[in-house]
Design a protein around this motif. Structure first.
Motif, PDB file in Angstrom:
ATOM      1  N   CYS A   6       0.872  -1.164   0.000  1.00  0.00           N
ATOM      2  CA  CYS A   6       0.000   0.000   0.000  1.00  0.00           C
ATOM      3  C   CYS A   6       0.913   1.219   0.000  1.00  0.00           C
ATOM      4  N   ALA A   7       0.584   2.213  -0.817  1.00  0.00           N
ATOM      5  CA  ALA A   7       1.592   3.247  -1.078  1.00  0.00           C
ATOM      6  C   ALA A   7       1.096   4.687  -0.954  1.00  0.00           C
ATOM      7  N   ARG A   8      -0.181   4.917  -1.253  1.00  0.00           N
ATOM      8  CA  ARG A   8      -0.656   6.289  -1.094  1.00  0.00           C
ATOM      9  C   ARG A   8      -2.174   6.306  -1.159  1.00  0.00           C
ATOM     10  N   ALA A   9      -2.748   7.370  -0.628  1.00  0.00           N
ATOM     11  CA  ALA A   9      -4.190   7.586  -0.762  1.00  0.00           C
ATOM     12  C   ALA A   9      -4.414   9.022  -1.186  1.00  0.00           C
ATOM     13  N   ILE A  10      -5.531   9.232  -1.903  1.00  0.00           N
ATOM     14  CA  ILE A  10      -5.968  10.599  -2.204  1.00  0.00           C
ATOM     15  C   ILE A  10      -7.273  10.827  -1.458  1.00  0.00           C
ATOM     16  N   LEU A  11      -7.251  11.758  -0.515  1.00  0.00           N
ATOM     17  CA  LEU A  11      -8.444  12.095   0.253  1.00  0.00           C
ATOM     18  C   LEU A  11      -8.963  13.455  -0.185  1.00  0.00           C
ATOM     19  N   HIS A  12     -10.244  13.546  -0.442  1.00  0.00           N
ATOM     20  CA  HIS A  12     -10.858  14.845  -0.704  1.00  0.00           C
ATOM     21  C   HIS A  12     -11.154  15.522   0.635  1.00  0.00           C
ATOM     22  N   VAL A  13     -10.727  16.774   0.726  1.00  0.00           N
ATOM     23  CA  VAL A  13     -10.957  17.538   1.953  1.00  0.00           C
ATOM     24  C   VAL A  13     -11.520  18.902   1.575  1.00  0.00           C
TER      25      VAL A  13
ATOM     26  N   ASP B 128      -6.224  24.533   4.335  1.00  0.00           N
ATOM     27  CA  ASP B 128      -5.498  25.138   5.455  1.00  0.00           C
ATOM     28  C   ASP B 128      -5.776  24.402   6.754  1.00  0.00           C
ATOM     29  N   ALA B 129      -7.028  24.049   6.955  1.00  0.00           N
ATOM     30  CA  ALA B 129      -7.368  23.295   8.169  1.00  0.00           C
ATOM     31  C   ALA B 129      -6.670  21.940   8.155  1.00  0.00           C
ATOM     32  N   SER B 130      -6.615  21.318   6.990  1.00  0.00           N
ATOM     33  CA  SER B 130      -5.948  20.020   6.887  1.00  0.00           C
ATOM     34  C   SER B 130      -4.452  20.149   7.144  1.00  0.00           C
ATOM     35  N   ARG B 131      -3.844  21.191   6.575  1.00  0.00           N
ATOM     36  CA  ARG B 131      -2.409  21.384   6.787  1.00  0.00           C
ATOM     37  C   ARG B 131      -2.094  21.578   8.262  1.00  0.00           C
ATOM     38  N   LYS B 132      -2.913  22.364   8.925  1.00  0.00           N
ATOM     39  CA  LYS B 132      -2.672  22.607  10.350  1.00  0.00           C
ATOM     40  C   LYS B 132      -2.684  21.281  11.117  1.00  0.00           C
TER      41      LYS B 132
ATOM     42  N   VAL C 254      -2.249  12.338  -0.379  1.00  0.00           N
ATOM     43  CA  VAL C 254      -2.603  13.563  -1.106  1.00  0.00           C
ATOM     44  C   VAL C 254      -3.916  14.087  -0.540  1.00  0.00           C
ATOM     45  N   LEU C 255      -3.908  15.333  -0.119  1.00  0.00           N
ATOM     46  CA  LEU C 255      -5.144  15.996   0.301  1.00  0.00           C
ATOM     47  C   LEU C 255      -5.575  16.873  -0.858  1.00  0.00           C
ATOM     48  N   LYS C 256      -6.779  16.673  -1.334  1.00  0.00           N
ATOM     49  CA  LYS C 256      -7.244  17.365  -2.546  1.00  0.00           C
ATOM     50  C   LYS C 256      -8.488  18.178  -2.209  1.00  0.00           C
ATOM     51  N   LYS C 257      -8.468  19.408  -2.555  1.00  0.00           N
ATOM     52  CA  LYS C 257      -9.585  20.324  -2.270  1.00  0.00           C
ATOM     53  C   LYS C 257     -10.834  19.857  -3.013  1.00  0.00           C
TER      54      LYS C 257
ATOM     55  N   TYR D 157      -6.442   6.265  17.321  1.00  0.00           N
ATOM     56  CA  TYR D 157      -7.308   6.650  16.195  1.00  0.00           C
ATOM     57  C   TYR D 157      -7.671   8.133  16.290  1.00  0.00           C
ATOM     58  N   LEU D 158      -7.481   8.818  15.186  1.00  0.00           N
ATOM     59  CA  LEU D 158      -7.787  10.246  15.115  1.00  0.00           C
ATOM     60  C   LEU D 158      -8.783  10.489  13.994  1.00  0.00           C
ATOM     61  N   ARG D 159      -9.544  11.563  14.101  1.00  0.00           N
ATOM     62  CA  ARG D 159     -10.412  12.027  13.014  1.00  0.00           C
ATOM     63  C   ARG D 159      -9.846  13.342  12.511  1.00  0.00           C
ATOM     64  N   ASP D 160      -9.603  13.429  11.207  1.00  0.00           N
ATOM     65  CA  ASP D 160      -9.052  14.680  10.683  1.00  0.00           C
ATOM     66  C   ASP D 160     -10.170  15.718  10.558  1.00  0.00           C
ATOM     67  N   PRO D 161      -9.869  16.953  10.165  1.00  0.00           N
ATOM     68  CA  PRO D 161     -10.910  17.991  10.183  1.00  0.00           C
ATOM     69  C   PRO D 161     -12.124  17.670   9.312  1.00  0.00           C
ATOM     70  N   ASP D 162     -11.980  16.763   8.334  1.00  0.00           N
ATOM     71  CA  ASP D 162     -13.123  16.357   7.507  1.00  0.00           C
ATOM     72  C   ASP D 162     -13.749  15.049   7.978  1.00  0.00           C
ATOM     73  N   GLY D 163     -13.256  14.516   9.080  1.00  0.00           N
ATOM     74  CA  GLY D 163     -13.821  13.266   9.590  1.00  0.00           C
ATOM     75  C   GLY D 163     -13.136  12.016   9.065  1.00  0.00           C
ATOM     76  N   HIS D 164     -12.198  12.144   8.129  1.00  0.00           N
ATOM     77  CA  HIS D 164     -11.415  10.971   7.731  1.00  0.00           C
ATOM     78  C   HIS D 164     -10.668  10.452   8.958  1.00  0.00           C
ATOM     79  N   ARG D 165     -10.628   9.122   9.075  1.00  0.00           N
ATOM     80  CA  ARG D 165     -10.006   8.535  10.265  1.00  0.00           C
ATOM     81  C   ARG D 165      -8.600   8.050   9.921  1.00  0.00           C
ATOM     82  N   ILE D 166      -7.641   8.384  10.762  1.00  0.00           N
ATOM     83  CA  ILE D 166      -6.312   7.807  10.598  1.00  0.00           C
ATOM     84  C   ILE D 166      -5.924   7.080  11.879  1.00  0.00           C
TER      85      ILE D 166
END
Lengths: 327, 327, 327, 327
Positions: free
Chosen positions: D8-15, D19-23, D55-58, D248-257
């Protein structure tokens, strides 16, 4: 290639006093004693699902009987036998039943004179990874690698890469472009097998994997409190090469083991081997600490797979020197 | 006694290049820079609620201006002044306002010639203990102790215990029963002040407290990655004496600091000081590692509180020798 | 004050099955068993130089017999006796020899009805801090504090500060300005004694000090592997209040203990007590995790020092509520 | 098989807010920002030698665009295309140059409807493993695995094992012998891909590897100090299954890591997959802690590789229930 070498899997070390060895490996370092008899102690780590990764065998003097690799299947053994015979190496079969807990095995004297062994089958053992109540001493998890001193590193590492399918993760070269040392792997860690230029063939050390850096510090504390302070030869420290947090110990017979944590995944075919200059002071110890002379000069003799005698040693092909920054 | 010395609280070190010092202490080690001007940098640890515990002061050459102790109240300063004058020591008052962020202060040249300072008041600062987002490098928490090289340890440590109210937690003596070194405390840790036999008066090192052992390992990694490998003088290791996990560093001017974790609570009046024989190989490093010569021989000169000149040094009263096990 | 209370020093807990308790405290948590007989087990931590810090006493039902404080000298006991009598509290002397390993002791029912004990003398025991070969389970180092549920926190904490000389490090108040909880200390840590508003007098938990955060994680692993998963009541987590990394366990009789690492030095008289709002979600668990209801509602009954009966309990004076953020 | 999937090598998440994601990812968690533009942030871990693993994609709303696997060579892509077409799955080629930093890529909707991607080439990036001066927050090392909620785990995991060459390390089954969840790997760790029974296809979480357990505790402290306490959904704890220490964390868009450390080597072909009963309370959290409802119920929607629309979801084939011990 018609075979698949999985990983470095076990070593047989000759030791002169099984009780002294047990006290060191089991009582102090927390290796699990799977089984033993009057002549052998079979040890494994907490993560290992196989009968043993280290055999201590009673003998008149310390020596390395064999360095064992696990292969995918018994058919691989035939292919390996063919390869080594074609290359002119001596081979020897140990049939199923001849060795305790191990299936059919092929032993060969490799290109540097090291006594290798290949086998597919080993008896299973209960994996104790989650028996935290049994954790003690170093909390040793699994065997990780062999590091050998050989007279011609370039030749040895070419053979392992070209004929045996190993990949190179990192290497050291001199200002003349000669390969001083090479780190080679089959499993996806930094190494199963390292070669360093020096008097050889000798086993420099066997590396064992620990769960975290504090386990290494605690090992020092436990060893000291049991009177084993003199067994600590080098470290704890961080290797530049491999990035591992390490500790080198000498067992009661002088065999060297490395306790090791913190290298990295080497799964990718496009990973570029990392080059280190022999005079880079961060190569050996990232923090710049020098290793003691005994670490450079001393290592364990190895056995001839046919005669059982110690293999004669030759000096390293490259001029033996410690890195200049140490002088 | 009519006064209550609380703890070792701050030092003023003369340094030759403030930018080089800032890079080392702030960027690499993660000290918090409370404030600075053209001549000073004021540093504190993450746990500290006071303005600073270390002042770096621009000067022509490295020197220790003062070693400061916090006392209970300003009235204690008068009592201390009286004591030191009665004992024939030179004293000097720095009135409120003369030093930035510090109230009225008494400076004295102590029985060994060390430049002490006592004060009750220091400006408060925001305590950053729970600002984990600001943690970096060594995650330094607070100043812990001063360790000084003096020519007569027995006399110095008797004065601190009998006249200043310090308690002894551990000490080293020779086979002749002479006190080689003593660890003395006011706060409830192993020490605020240690004395070691040697050329003195000199500051051997200032100890700073870290939150856990991994912070020490990470410090080595960070220093190495920033090119400060040469600043690591000794360790990491475990002290027999004090039981602390330690690392010794040399700052850009050669001042030595110790990063330190893992001693114990010394609250009890019936705690028996622990005796170590100078030749016990586990005393200095519990694991048996030898300290390098520079650690034994080098230390920072100290300043005369009245003249501002470097205090003349005398050899240690006891024959200067490293423990025999090191030879 | 004419006395000097040094620190919280030991507790006597009534338990119903000594073998079950030994398995939990000694086999799983690694407490050192100094001594035992048919009715008692005496336990200590690896750092402790005194005979015990916890006594488990065989009884019909679980109860807290006493919470013991070490004082400077036997003369202090007389001064304390006078104070408590003047304040109208019941006292009881246990002469030298009446309790195993403890000298003359004064027991009193304190202002909240808690069964305190004061003593100066306790038999010494070998300090095992550097016997790392004996470390196991939680690697418990020393007793740290008592936390009690009382009906009037304001009254209790005023008494401890004004009459007994405790200092306040941190406290919780409500939006009405009422003191909900207070952390009080004699030794230089965050607390020897905490009070929380609630049904009382009850012992909420005894806190024990561990050497580092990984010891807490390993404790969870060991407990789980031995079938003690249900004993883990809360954590691991970071307290906002005190900054400690914590774990709450219930022993086989339901007594609660806290394993604890990472608070800070409280040596300074000018340290300002830290105020927390009861509705601050970071107060209890800095990371925001809610505590389970049982942690709020359950605690151990305490014994009357004269009658040996359970002390009758009253509700907390402040409206019993969990912080609103938990709702 | 005519192809070799590496890992497994990468994911593209829509966010929804870069700026909130970068923080969250860069400032708090310490991911390395390789590059970014108005529409994308490309992130990697400290150990990674490739351009990015996330990859975080707007986008207008959160969604998972693709889950990417690295393969041995571009020829493997053709073989994979053939396989998926034969099996009736939709495929789509993204030619070299269509995606930033990635070579030719094959996208397919897998047997559960998950949007997979395969590629051999990705731009290299400087590996920062030994740039300890850049370590912060979680000290994230590398991407480890994808965990997906699917309606038919048995079917999905059979396809991955039989057609794609994955091996099973551990699995959960019900009392009826149905496979509730399966952990599958290509690289030699516990998993690259896990499937859990539930509403799907959805991405439950992406796992990232940390260097040691204290990095997880420090992550909680840093998140809390930056106001991200609510992002901590579950843990820290130890998984029974995989043995990993997790958060387990939830990112600002609710994606879980998931932040993850401490699984084990899965190199051996004779390793027997470990079976867990769904009602074993130690399976999910070895210490017995229950996971919150949101952890069971919430997950990220995934995108159709052809239409770009959200893939319709079906309930899990097995009756949706939390383990009985949680009730």
């Amino acid at each position: 290639m018609d075979f698949n070498i999985i990983r470095c899997a076990r070593a047989i070390l000759h030791v002169t006093d099984l009780d002294a060895s047990r006290k060191f490996y089991v009582d102090a370092l927390g290796f699990i004693e799977t089984e033993s008899d009057a002549e052998h102690i079979y040890l494994r780590g907490l993560e290992e699902h196989t009968h043993h990764s280290l055999v201590l065998k009673k003998a008149e003097k310390p020596c390395v009987e064999t360095l064992g690799y696990k292969v995918q299947s018994n058919a691989d053994l035939e292919a390996l036998s063919l390869l080594f015979e074609e290359e002119g190496h001596q081979t020897k079969w140990l049939e199923n039943g001849e060795q305790h807990a191990i299936g059919r095995a092929l032993r060969v004297q490799d290109i540097s004179g090291l006594p290798l062994e290949f086998f597919a089958d080993i008896e299973p053992a209960e994996r104790l990874l989650q028996r935290y109540d049994l954790y003690k001493g170093s909390r040793m998890q699994r065997i990780d690698h062999f590091n050998c001193s050989v007279s011609d590193v370039e030749r040895a590492s070419a053979f392992y890469q070209e004929k045996l399918g190993f990949a190179c993760s990192e290497y050291t070269d001199t200002s003349d472009g000669d390969i001083w040392a090479a780190w080679l792997h089959r499993k996806q860690t930094v190494h199963d097998q390292a070669f360093m230029n020096g008097v050889g063939p000798r086993l420099h050390h066997i590396g064992f994997w620990l769960p975290d850096p504090l386990a290494i510090i605690h090992t020092c504390d436990v060893l000291a409190s049991m009177g084993y302070g003199n067994s600590i030869e080098r470290g704890p420290g961080r290797h530049g090469l491999s990035n591992a947090f390490f500790l080198y110990l000498r067992d009661p017979d002088g065999h060297r083991i490395e306790l090791y944590n913190g290298d990295y995944l080497t799964s990718d075919p496009d990973f570029k081997p990392i080059r280190w200059d022999i005079n880079d002071p961060m190569r050996q110890t990232f923090w710049g600490h020098a290793a003691p002379d005994c670490w450079f000069n001393e290592a364990s003799a190895v056995m001839d797979v046919l005669t059982g005698e110690e293999v004669e040693q030759k000096p390293g092909k490259l001029k033996q020197h410690k890195p200049t920054f140490v002088i």
